[in-house]
Structure formats: structure tokens, C-alpha cells
Design an enzyme around this catalytic site. Structure first.
Site, PDB file in Angstrom:
ATOM      1  N   ALA A 198     -49.348 -47.959  -6.600  1.00 55.70           N
ATOM      2  CA  ALA A 198     -49.652 -46.673  -7.305  1.00 55.70           C
ATOM      3  C   ALA A 198     -49.692 -45.469  -6.277  1.00 55.70           C
ATOM      4  O   ALA A 198     -49.978 -44.311  -6.732  1.00 55.70           O
ATOM      5  CB  ALA A 198     -50.823 -46.737  -8.084  1.00 55.70           C
TER       6      ALA A 198
ATOM      7  N   ASN B  40     -53.932 -55.241  -3.807  1.00 53.98           N
ATOM      8  CA  ASN B  40     -54.633 -53.859  -3.455  1.00 53.98           C
ATOM      9  C   ASN B  40     -55.019 -53.089  -4.607  1.00 53.98           C
ATOM     10  O   ASN B  40     -56.263 -52.751  -4.699  1.00 53.98           O
ATOM     11  CB  ASN B  40     -53.275 -53.075  -2.578  1.00 53.98           C
ATOM     12  CG  ASN B  40     -53.903 -51.727  -2.000  1.00 53.98           C
ATOM     13  OD1 ASN B  40     -55.222 -51.364  -2.097  1.00 53.98           O
ATOM     14  ND2 ASN B  40     -53.185 -51.223  -1.510  1.00 53.98           N
ATOM     15  N   ASP B  41     -54.129 -52.359  -5.461  1.00 55.35           N
ATOM     16  CA  ASP B  41     -54.656 -51.442  -6.543  1.00 55.35           C
ATOM     17  C   ASP B  41     -55.564 -52.074  -7.268  1.00 55.35           C
ATOM     18  O   ASP B  41     -56.457 -51.507  -7.807  1.00 55.35           O
ATOM     19  CB  ASP B  41     -53.560 -50.927  -7.430  1.00 55.35           C
ATOM     20  CG  ASP B  41     -52.555 -50.015  -6.420  1.00 55.35           C
ATOM     21  OD1 ASP B  41     -53.183 -49.309  -5.566  1.00 55.35           O
ATOM     22  OD2 ASP B  41     -51.322 -50.009  -6.959  1.00 55.35           O
ATOM     23  N   VAL B  42     -55.409 -53.448  -7.632  1.00 55.91           N
ATOM     24  CA  VAL B  42     -56.271 -54.130  -8.666  1.00 55.91           C
ATOM     25  C   VAL B  42     -57.806 -54.142  -8.177  1.00 55.91           C
ATOM     26  O   VAL B  42     -58.447 -54.769  -8.795  1.00 55.91           O
ATOM     27  CB  VAL B  42     -55.771 -55.432  -9.033  1.00 55.91           C
ATOM     28  CG1 VAL B  42     -54.437 -55.280  -9.753  1.00 55.91           C
ATOM     29  CG2 VAL B  42     -55.666 -56.215  -7.787  1.00 55.91           C
ATOM     30  N   THR B  43     -58.150 -53.724  -7.062  1.00 51.66           N
ATOM     31  CA  THR B  43     -59.271 -53.987  -6.384  1.00 51.66           C
ATOM     32  C   THR B  43     -60.014 -52.343  -5.899  1.00 51.66           C
ATOM     33  O   THR B  43     -60.859 -52.472  -5.556  1.00 51.66           O
ATOM     34  CB  THR B  43     -59.480 -54.660  -4.911  1.00 51.66           C
ATOM     35  OG1 THR B  43     -58.631 -53.988  -4.085  1.00 51.66           O
ATOM     36  CG2 THR B  43     -58.666 -56.036  -5.222  1.00 51.66           C
TER      37      THR B  43
END
Lengths: 104, 464
Positions: B433, B392-395
Site C-alpha cells: 500500500a 506487513n500492511d495487515v499488521t
């Protein structure tokens, strides 16, 4: 004046940090998990200290505190050594290259 | 065996350990590297046996302890599932830490055996070395136990923070340093135990404020600590193999921590001070609901079947759902349809460095189809479908556009550049996050709301 042996050990220590630094940077990121498990296994070389702790044991005297702690430490380190190297081996066996599609 | 001969062998064993790490530079040489590591260990143990009189009655006890520990270790190593790797490594770290404490204690109680002086009259330098080794070992032990509990789910992954936390940590830290200095003046048992107990305490305090998704940094950091603890004991025992190994492991863990922090664009101290992801989530909640396109397995299968290239982006959610095998089947079916499939792995995907790579390898994904961020990021623009599963956050493109966002500046996978994005996720909830992912609301994104494994299996059915 003679140089304190401590300085020799310190030199080995500092140089090893540098060796470690360059060697670890060359580890491919896809193998970072095996890197952690193998460093885990090798840091259990602390077992040599535990073996020394047990070494003064003789048949006449019963276990003293130091021996007991040493024996526990041997067992703990042994879990790590066997567990660490084996699980690393298991992981590394799984890393395979792409098979030639036609062979299938 | 003379001390000089023994020391030479220990040096060889240290070199073998260096070669063990060197082997990991590529998967082809890695297995050989592991053999070097095992040889180094066997050499160190055999030399120690020969050095301390092998015929003494301690031998049988030692062998018993070795066999007991060895069998436990073997059973664990053969049975553990690859998904549980992070907690296994955390558990192993705790054992190294505890072993360091025990060795330091036994050296403290019988310094004669270690030739460090006599009881209550230990050489000052040895005292300092063993105190440092014991203290770092104790921190490693309790810290790793907490990390293990969090990873195993026995303890909530949420950060535990309270007022004055950093101040208390600072006080304990100063206390530990004072005790190490004081012990050179007064070699009392109580001081040594007090030192160990305060170190146990700070180990706990250091790890509880760090949240679940920061575990890659925590595990790497504890890896590093276990190395420094071993080096401290190595100095005490005047053992080269231990000093070399400690330095190698210490710097290895430090580098991994650095790589993980960089993958999140956060400073090491920011991670260590903890509490990330709490304050921001509340800020995001009052945003209005935007339309989301959602689809099912059939849509996804249709889209990917007609694509010419697909990039799969796995994350921790894939590990939790154990979806890696289903994912590989999906990739196989796609390949049969002539679709080019590759995998993109973000440095902090998963709960430990390289976690995704191991899981994919377990599912028989060839390692040359799995790419690191910097090697694949430019390919997204020319890719038809990005299949995001459990990440999720890494995209999240917000990391590039919104300076207000807590993840601003984090290097992300450029998933949004591909022609269409398939997002397998249980719900629209924000990631760790606490930031809403802008990608969910894009026109070219199709959300697949389901368990990662079930969804992937259904897609496979629809593909065949």
C-alpha cells in the site's frame, strides 16, 4: 399457453445461485484455495458441450471447423478436470489435525 | 438414451457438485466432497457419451483428446508446488474461459448438431445465450492469462494505467453489448468474431491496471466469470448440469471477491479501477528517519524460548521465501520448550484466498493451530511474542489511527498489542500500500533484517 422451457432453466439458474451463496458461505476460510481449485474443476463440465460438438463426426466426412474446435475444447477441459480434481485432492490430503504429542 | 433421462442424470450430477462444495465446510468432510465432485463429473461425461451415439466414429477422437488433456492435467497437478497455486488457478481459469469460447463458436458454426436451428438461422434466444457465454468466456481467458503472467512474474506486478483508460473500457463494454444485440438481427460470422475479439481485448484492459497484491480479488473475480461463462453455455445447450455448476461457481467467486475486498476495506470498484499503491508512496518518503531496534537470530531465539506463548503471523513474504517448512521446525522446537504456538492468518495474506493455510498445511502444520483473524485477534494482548514473517500492511496500526492513510479502516491483526514483536523483513521498505509501518519504530519491536527462510533456519539452530 405453454411455459417457455427457458423459464424453467432460468428458475434452476436463479435457485442454484442461492444454493451456491449459502453453501459457499459455509466453507471454512482455511479451505478457500481448495474451493477455488474444485470450482475450477467442476466448471469444466462444459466438456459436455464440446463432446456434443464432435458428435456429428462420421468416417465419411473429414473434420469440419466445429469438430476441430470441439476437440480442442475437450482437451482443454480435460486438463482442467484432471488437474483441478487432483490438485484439490493433493491439497486436502495435507490438512491434518494436531497429532497427539505423546504418540511421537 | 432419451433426452428426459439424460436431463435427469445431469440434474443428479449438478446435485453432486453442490455436495462437493458442501464438503468443504470442514477439512474432515472435504475429501469426501472432492469424491462427490469427481463422481458428478464422470456421470455427466458418461451420460453425454450415451446420449450422443457412442458408436459413432467421433468416439475415438474424443477419447484421444480426453487422454491428451487428462495426461497434461495430471502431470501439472502432481508437479506443481503449493507456492505456485495462485498462478495455477489463474491458468486453469483461462482454460475454462477458452473452452467456453470454443464451444460457443462450434455451436455457432454447426447449430444443427446442438439442435439450435440451422446455419444463419439460429434461434434468437440461443444466439443471445451463446454470445453472452462466449463474451464472458473470452474475458475470462485473456484476463486470466494476464493474471497468470503477473503472478508467475513474467509480467510486472505493477499496475499499468494510462489516461482515458476507463473511458476506453467503457467504450469497448458498450460495443460488446451492442454487438450482442446486433447479432440477433444479423447472424454474420464477422459479428460473432468481432464480439469475441472485443471481449478478448477488454479482458486484458480490465486486469492490467490491477496491482500484484490485489491478485486475491482478481483471481476470485475471474473464478466468478468462468462460472457465468459456463452458465451462459449451459443455457445455450439446455444443459442443467452446466447451468447449476455455472451458478455455483459464479456465486462462489463473487463471495470470495467480497471477502477479499472486505479484508482490505476497499470497495470492489476501487480494486477493479486499479492503480492502488502508486500515489501514496511518494507522500510518505519525506518523513524523517526514526530509530529502529534490530536484532539477530540469537536474540529472537532467546526471546521466544522464554515466552509462554507465541503467535506466528505469516504473509506473502513467507511464500516467496518458501519459509513454511523452516517455520514449522521453529514451532516444533518452541513447543518442545513448552511454548504455546499458534498461527494468525489475515484474509488477504498471500496472493489468493486461503493461500497461507495451504502453505502451512503443506509444511504439516495442523489446521487446528491456524486461526482466522476474528478468532485470534483478542489473543494478541495476552501473548508474549508475535512473530511476523513476510506480512506487513495487515499488521500496520495506522489502519486504526490515521484517517489520512490509504489503508485506514482495513481490519488488521492486533500484533502491536503483544508484549514484543519480532518482524522478519528484508528492509524497512513500505508494503504494497506504500505506507510506512508504524510498528517498525515501536519500543517493543525487534526487526530481524534477513531473508525469511534463512532467518527462521538460524533461529531454529539457536533454539536447539
Amino acid at each position: 399457453m405453454e411455459i417457455d422451457p427457458f423459464i424453467f432453466r432460468l428458475s434452476i439458474f436463479v435457485l442454484s445461485i442461492f444454493v451456491g451463496y449459502y453453501v459457499v458461505w459455509s466453507v471454512t476460510p482455511s479451505l478457500h484455495t481448495p474451493l477455488m481449485s474444485v470450482t475450477n474443476a467442476i466448471s469444466s463440465v462444459i466438456i459436455v458441450g464440446a463432446i456434443v460438438a464432435v458428435s456429428d463426426l462420421s468416417s465419411e466426412v473429414s473434420l469440419n471447423l466445429s469438430n476441430t474446435l470441439g476437440l480442442i475444447a475437450i482437451a482443454l477441459a480435460a486438463i482442467n478436470i484432471f488437474g483441478g480434481f487432483l490438485v484439490t485432492q493433493r491439497m486436502l490430503q495435507m490438512y491434518k489435525k494436531r497429532k497427539k504429542e505423546k504418540l511421537k | 438414451m432419451t433426452p428426459n433421462l439424460a436431463a435427469s442424470f445431469y440434474l443428479i450430477s449438478g446435485v453432486l457438485f453442490i455436495l462437493a462444495l458442501r464438503g468443504l465446510s470442514s477439512p474432515e468432510t472435504s475429501r469426501q466432497g472432492n469424491v462427490f465432485g469427481i463422481l458428478g463429473m464422470v456421470l455427466a461425461i458418461v451420460v453425454t457419451f450415451l446420449f450422443v451415439d457412442i458408436l459413432s466414429s467421433s468416439f475415438i477422437f474424443t477419447i484421444c483428446a480426453l487422454v491428451i488433456g487428462g495426461s497434461i492435467g495430471t502431470i501439472i497437478a502432481l508437479r506443481i508446488s503449493m507456492t505456485a497455486m495462485p498462478q495455477l488457478v489463474a491458468g486453469f481459469h483461462s482454460l475454462v474461459g477458452l473452452a467456453a469460447v470454443l464451444v460457443a463458436l462450434s455451436a455457432f458454426y454447426s447449430p444443427e448438431t446442438f439442435e439450435l436451428g440451422t446455419l444463419n438461422n439460429i434461434k434468437k434466444i440461443s444466439l443471445i445465450e451463446m454470445s453472452i457465454g462466449a463474451s464472458i468466456g473470452a474475458i475470462t481467458f485473456t484476463g486470466s492469462v494476464i493474471a497468470f503472467l503477473k503472478l508467475q512474474g513474467l509480467m510486472s506486478g505493477a499496475p499499468i494505467t494510462f489516461k482515458g483508460q476507463h473511458f476506453i473500457n467503457l467504450l469497448i463494454g458498450i460495443g460488446i453489448i451492442s454487438l450482442i444485440i446486433y447479432i440477433t438481427i444479423n447472424q454474420s460470422n464477422y459479428i460473432f468474431w468481432l464480439l469475441i475479439i472485443s471481449s478478448f481485448l477488454i479482458g486484458i484492459c480490465l486486469i492490467i491496471p490491477i496491482g500484484g497484491a490485489d491478485m486475491p480479488v482478481v483471481i476470485s473475480m475471474l473464478n466468478s466469470y468462468s462460472g457465468w461463462a459456463a452458465a451462459g453455455i449451459g443455457f445455450t445447450l439446455e444443459n442443467t448440469a452446466l447451468i447449476i455448476t455455472g451458478a455455483l461457481v459464479g456465486s462462489s467467486g463473487a463471495i470470495l471477491s467480497y471477502i477479499m475486498c472486505k479484508g482490505m476495506n476497499r470497495s470492489f470498484f476501487n480494486v477493479i479501477l486499479g492503480g492502488f499503491g502508486e500515489t501514496y508512496s511518494t507522500l510518505q518518503k519525506n518523513k524523517d528517519k526514526k530509530p529502529v531496534k534490530s536484532g539477530n537470530a540469537e536474540d529472537a531465539a532467546f526471546l521466544m524460548k522464554n515466552a509462554s506463548s507465541v503467535i506466528i503471523v505469516p504473509g506473502y513474504g513467507m511464500a516467496v521465501a518458501q519459509a513454511q517448512h523452516a517455520l514449522r521446525e521453529m514451532a516444533d522446537s518452541l513447543k518442545k520448550n513448552g511454548v504455546k504456538v499458534s498461527y494468525a492468518v489475515h484474509p488477504v495474506a498471500g496472493r489468493m484466498p486461503g493461500h497461507m493455510n495451504v502453505l502451512l498445511a503443506e509444511a504439516n502444520v495442523p489446521y487446528d493451530e491456524v486461526f482466522e483473524q476474528e478468532n485470534i485477534n483478542s489473543d494478541f494482548a495476552s501473548t508474549d511474542v508475535a512473530f511476523v514473517i513476510g506480512a506487513n500492511d495487515v499488521t500496520n496500526p495506522v489502519a486504526k489511527t490515521d484517517p489520512q492513510s490509504p489503508i485506514y479502516g482495513m481490519p488488521i491483526l492486533d500484533v502491536e498489542k503483544s508484549k514484543s514483536v519480532l518482524f522478519v523483513k528484508r528492509s524497512l521498505s513500505p508494503g504494497y500500500a506504500g505506507v510506512d509501518n508504524e510498528l517498525f519504530y515501536r519500543d517493543n519491536t525487534l526487526m530481524l533484517f534477513a531473508d525469511a527462510k534463512k532467518m527462521t533456519e538460524e533461529i531454529v539452530k539457536n533454539l536447539n
